[in-house]
Design a protein around this motif. Structure first.
Motif, PDB file in Angstrom:
ATOM      1  N   SER A 249       0.804  -1.220   0.000  1.00  0.00           N
ATOM      2  CA  SER A 249       0.000   0.000   0.000  1.00  0.00           C
ATOM      3  C   SER A 249       0.837   1.270   0.000  1.00  0.00           C
ATOM      4  CB  SER A 249      -0.919   0.012   1.224  1.00  0.00           C
ATOM      5  OG  SER A 249      -0.159   0.159   2.418  1.00  0.00           O
ATOM      6  N   GLY A 250       2.131   1.152   0.278  1.00  0.00           N
ATOM      7  CA  GLY A 250       2.989   2.330   0.369  1.00  0.00           C
ATOM      8  C   GLY A 250       3.084   2.907   1.760  1.00  0.00           C
ATOM      9  N   GLU A 251       2.493   2.246   2.753  1.00  0.00           N
ATOM     10  CA  GLU A 251       2.619   2.727   4.135  1.00  0.00           C
ATOM     11  C   GLU A 251       4.075   2.705   4.573  1.00  0.00           C
ATOM     12  OE1 GLU A 251       1.185   1.523   8.685  1.00  0.00           O
ATOM     13  OE2 GLU A 251       0.425   0.400   6.959  1.00  0.00           O
ATOM     14  N   ILE A 252       4.826   1.718   4.091  1.00  0.00           N
ATOM     15  CA  ILE A 252       6.252   1.646   4.381  1.00  0.00           C
ATOM     16  C   ILE A 252       7.020   1.618   3.063  1.00  0.00           C
ATOM     17  CG2 ILE A 252       6.004   0.543   6.630  1.00  0.00           C
ATOM     18  CD1 ILE A 252       6.558  -2.143   5.319  1.00  0.00           C
ATOM     19  N   ASP A 253       8.265   2.062   3.111  1.00  0.00           N
ATOM     20  CA  ASP A 253       9.128   2.105   1.929  1.00  0.00           C
ATOM     21  C   ASP A 253       9.979   0.851   1.815  1.00  0.00           C
ATOM     22  OD1 ASP A 253       8.397   4.945   1.553  1.00  0.00           O
ATOM     23  OD2 ASP A 253       9.681   5.272   3.310  1.00  0.00           O
ATOM     24  N   LEU A 254      10.232   0.224   2.949  1.00  0.00           N
ATOM     25  CA  LEU A 254      11.130  -0.919   3.034  1.00  0.00           C
ATOM     26  C   LEU A 254      10.638  -1.811   4.160  1.00  0.00           C
ATOM     27  CD1 LEU A 254      14.007  -2.212   2.319  1.00  0.00           C
ATOM     28  CD2 LEU A 254      14.903  -0.787   4.170  1.00  0.00           C
ATOM     29  N   LEU A 255      10.656  -3.121   3.945  1.00  0.00           N
ATOM     30  CA  LEU A 255      10.307  -4.067   5.003  1.00  0.00           C
ATOM     31  C   LEU A 255      11.569  -4.803   5.417  1.00  0.00           C
ATOM     32  CD1 LEU A 255       8.131  -5.486   6.725  1.00  0.00           C
ATOM     33  CD2 LEU A 255       7.828  -7.121   4.856  1.00  0.00           C
ATOM     34  N   ALA A 256      11.973  -4.628   6.669  1.00  0.00           N
ATOM     35  CA  ALA A 256      13.156  -5.303   7.216  1.00  0.00           C
ATOM     36  C   ALA A 256      12.694  -6.042   8.464  1.00  0.00           C
ATOM     37  CB  ALA A 256      14.261  -4.309   7.536  1.00  0.00           C
ATOM     38  N   ARG A 257      12.043  -7.174   8.247  1.00  0.00           N
ATOM     39  CA  ARG A 257      11.345  -7.853   9.336  1.00  0.00           C
ATOM     40  C   ARG A 257      11.540  -9.363   9.255  1.00  0.00           C
ATOM     41  NH1 ARG A 257       7.321 -10.870  10.703  1.00  0.00           N
ATOM     42  NH2 ARG A 257       5.984 -10.431  12.506  1.00  0.00           N
ATOM     43  N   ASN A 258      12.771  -9.832   9.437  1.00  0.00           N
ATOM     44  CA  ASN A 258      13.069 -11.274   9.389  1.00  0.00           C
ATOM     45  C   ASN A 258      12.047 -12.028   8.534  1.00  0.00           C
ATOM     46  OD1 ASN A 258      11.485 -10.559  11.782  1.00  0.00           O
ATOM     47  ND2 ASN A 258      11.593 -12.684  12.415  1.00  0.00           N
ATOM     48  N   THR A 259      11.962 -11.645   7.259  1.00  0.00           N
ATOM     49  CA  THR A 259      10.985 -12.205   6.326  1.00  0.00           C
ATOM     50  C   THR A 259      11.657 -13.168   5.356  1.00  0.00           C
ATOM     51  OG1 THR A 259       9.557 -10.258   6.463  1.00  0.00           O
ATOM     52  CG2 THR A 259       9.343 -11.611   4.499  1.00  0.00           C
ATOM     53  N   THR A 260      11.059 -14.347   5.193  1.00  0.00           N
ATOM     54  CA  THR A 260      11.631 -15.385   4.344  1.00  0.00           C
ATOM     55  C   THR A 260      11.375 -15.106   2.868  1.00  0.00           C
ATOM     56  OG1 THR A 260      11.282 -17.030   6.086  1.00  0.00           O
ATOM     57  CG2 THR A 260      11.649 -17.861   3.873  1.00  0.00           C
ATOM     58  N   TRP A 261      12.418 -15.200   2.079  1.00  0.00           N
ATOM     59  CA  TRP A 261      12.346 -15.045   0.627  1.00  0.00           C
ATOM     60  C   TRP A 261      11.785 -16.338   0.039  1.00  0.00           C
ATOM     61  CZ3 TRP A 261      17.232 -13.043  -2.414  1.00  0.00           C
ATOM     62  CH2 TRP A 261      16.900 -12.827  -3.756  1.00  0.00           C
ATOM     63  N   THR A 262      10.605 -16.256  -0.562  1.00  0.00           N
ATOM     64  CA  THR A 262       9.995 -17.408  -1.215  1.00  0.00           C
ATOM     65  C   THR A 262       9.574 -17.037  -2.637  1.00  0.00           C
ATOM     66  OG1 THR A 262       7.673 -16.957  -0.637  1.00  0.00           O
ATOM     67  CG2 THR A 262       9.019 -18.114   1.017  1.00  0.00           C
ATOM     68  N   PHE A 263       9.316 -18.038  -3.429  1.00  0.00           N
ATOM     69  CA  PHE A 263       8.892 -17.846  -4.818  1.00  0.00           C
ATOM     70  C   PHE A 263       7.632 -16.995  -4.895  1.00  0.00           C
ATOM     71  CE2 PHE A 263       6.530 -18.803  -8.604  1.00  0.00           C
ATOM     72  CZ  PHE A 263       7.462 -19.002  -9.610  1.00  0.00           C
ATOM     73  N   SER A 264       6.595 -17.388  -4.145  1.00  0.00           N
ATOM     74  CA  SER A 264       5.304 -16.712  -4.278  1.00  0.00           C
ATOM     75  C   SER A 264       5.350 -15.280  -3.777  1.00  0.00           C
ATOM     76  CB  SER A 264       4.202 -17.491  -3.549  1.00  0.00           C
ATOM     77  OG  SER A 264       4.528 -17.684  -2.199  1.00  0.00           O
ATOM     78  N   ARG A 265       6.133 -15.008  -2.747  1.00  0.00           N
ATOM     79  CA  ARG A 265       6.248 -13.638  -2.257  1.00  0.00           C
ATOM     80  C   ARG A 265       6.970 -12.763  -3.274  1.00  0.00           C
ATOM     81  NH1 ARG A 265       7.878 -15.016   4.054  1.00  0.00           N
ATOM     82  NH2 ARG A 265       5.779 -15.675   4.654  1.00  0.00           N
ATOM     83  N   ASP A 266       7.964 -13.328  -3.922  1.00  0.00           N
ATOM     84  CA  ASP A 266       8.719 -12.593  -4.921  1.00  0.00           C
ATOM     85  C   ASP A 266       7.887 -12.378  -6.188  1.00  0.00           C
ATOM     86  OD1 ASP A 266      10.605 -11.922  -7.010  1.00  0.00           O
ATOM     87  OD2 ASP A 266      12.206 -12.689  -5.738  1.00  0.00           O
TER      88      ASP A 266
END
Length: 343
Positions: A97-114
């Motif tokens: 939504s643009g509420e944040i510019d960057l997410l730095a939250r121990n988030t796992t890189w997966t195919f579907s998220r990418d």
């Protein structure tokens, strides 16, 4: 007696409603951040060592350092960050939504998220895997002893999916019990409502460090997944993605090259190593390519230190979290950490 397990990390949620907003914000994030005078950075609601407010209300942690490094590179001010706490359910909507510019939250890189959720992971700042923690007096020595467990699940997470795969592949059953947040899970675990807590191994270490008696809890030997954790931005704004990516790479390369927060100012005067000179802007025009000045990486390193400094200060073996470098060691030391060349 059935054992109870808590699950908590990261997951895929549908964000079709956020795609239009993401498109509206694409192409100009750098300008928006500079005009605002602050970086809006999404972090966890609280995971000691990675992202949590200290006694003075100041955010500290390994992921927090990524936010501060980007703010230093872009705004020449590592304190110019608005930290936005996000849960496993809200983090992707906040980014789309643009509420944040960057997410730095121990988030796992997966195919579907990418691909499906249209986010761009700019790198990996922690190589992790899902583990299990139990009270020592429970007498459990292996996750393979958890057949029939009642499982507290933080919904919308990769942990939820990993556990289903693990139980299925080992012909075990479990009963899921939804849990909303990590804080709620920790409370239930300590109260005995859940006998077992499972999340990323780094999260287990961070959580155990906050317990009154950490030694009363044991991390089981099994690691049941790959969890490459890293910061991410929206698809569609390649310039902003490059800035976030190469700021992270600058911290990683700085450690390999021996550039620290203590010596960066001196080395910025010029060295015999061309890559250090390019990294610090003494030679070349890498900053100009990013739409920044040539001191951008100097500022990031001066603000939080190189990757190794940040690791040791926040989560390393001499910190309260006590993590070894392991896979997160530099490639020259047998780890997976590897920054592309600055040239």
């Amino acid at each position: 007696m059935k054992k109870s397990v808590f699950l908590g990390t990261l997951a895929v949620t549908g964000l079709a409603a956020g795609f239009a907003a993401a498109d509206a914000h694409s192409g100009g994030t750098l300008g928006e951040v500079q005009a605002r005078g602050a970086l809006n950075c999404g972090v966890t609601t609280g995971l000691v060592g990675f992202a949590a407010p200290d006694a003075n209300g100041e955010w500290q942690g390994f992921d927090v350092d990524v936010c501060r490094a980007v703010a230093a590179a872009v705004l020449d001010d590592p304190s110019a960050v608005n930290f936005v706490p996000t849960t496993g359910q809200t983090r992707f909507t906040a980014l789309a939504s643009g509420e944040i510019d960057l997410l730095a939250r121990n988030t796992t890189w997966t195919f579907s998220r990418d691909v499906d959720l249209r986010f761009e992971f700019v790198g990996i700042n922690y190589y992790d895997g899902q583990g299990f923690m139990v009270p020592r007096d429970l007498g459990v020595a292996s996750a393979l002893e958890l057949d029939g467990a009642t499982v507290c699940i933080q919904t919308g997470t990769t942990t939820e999916l990993n556990l289903a795969d693990f139980f299925s592949s080992n012909n075990m059953s479990y009963e899921p019990v939804p849990v909303e947040t990590n804080a709620e899970a920790q409370q239930q675990y300590l109260a005995g409502a859940c006998d077992v807590y499972t999340t990323d191994a780094s999260g287990l270490a961070a959580t155990r460090a906050t317990f009154e008696d950490p030694a009363a809890h044991v991390v089981l030997p099994e690691i049941i997944s790959k969890e490459p954790l890293g910061p991410l931005v929206r698809h569609g704004d390649n310039e902003w993605g490059d800035i976030a990516r190469w700021t992270l790479n600058a911290l990683i390369a700085a450690e390999e090259l021996g550039v620290t927060s203590a010596n960066v100012a001196e080395l910025a005067g010029g060295t015999d190593n061309p890559e250090i000179n390019r990294l610090l802007g003494t030679e070349g025009a890498l900053g100009e390519m990013l739409g920044l000045d040539n001191d951008w990486a100097q500022r990031a390193i001066a603000a939080v230190g190189n990757y190794g400094e940040s690791f040791e200060r926040n989560i390393g073996e001499n910190s309260a979290i006590g993590l070894s470098r392991g896979l997160n060691a530099q490639w020259t030391d047998g780890g997976l950490l590897y920054a592309p060349p600055f040239r």
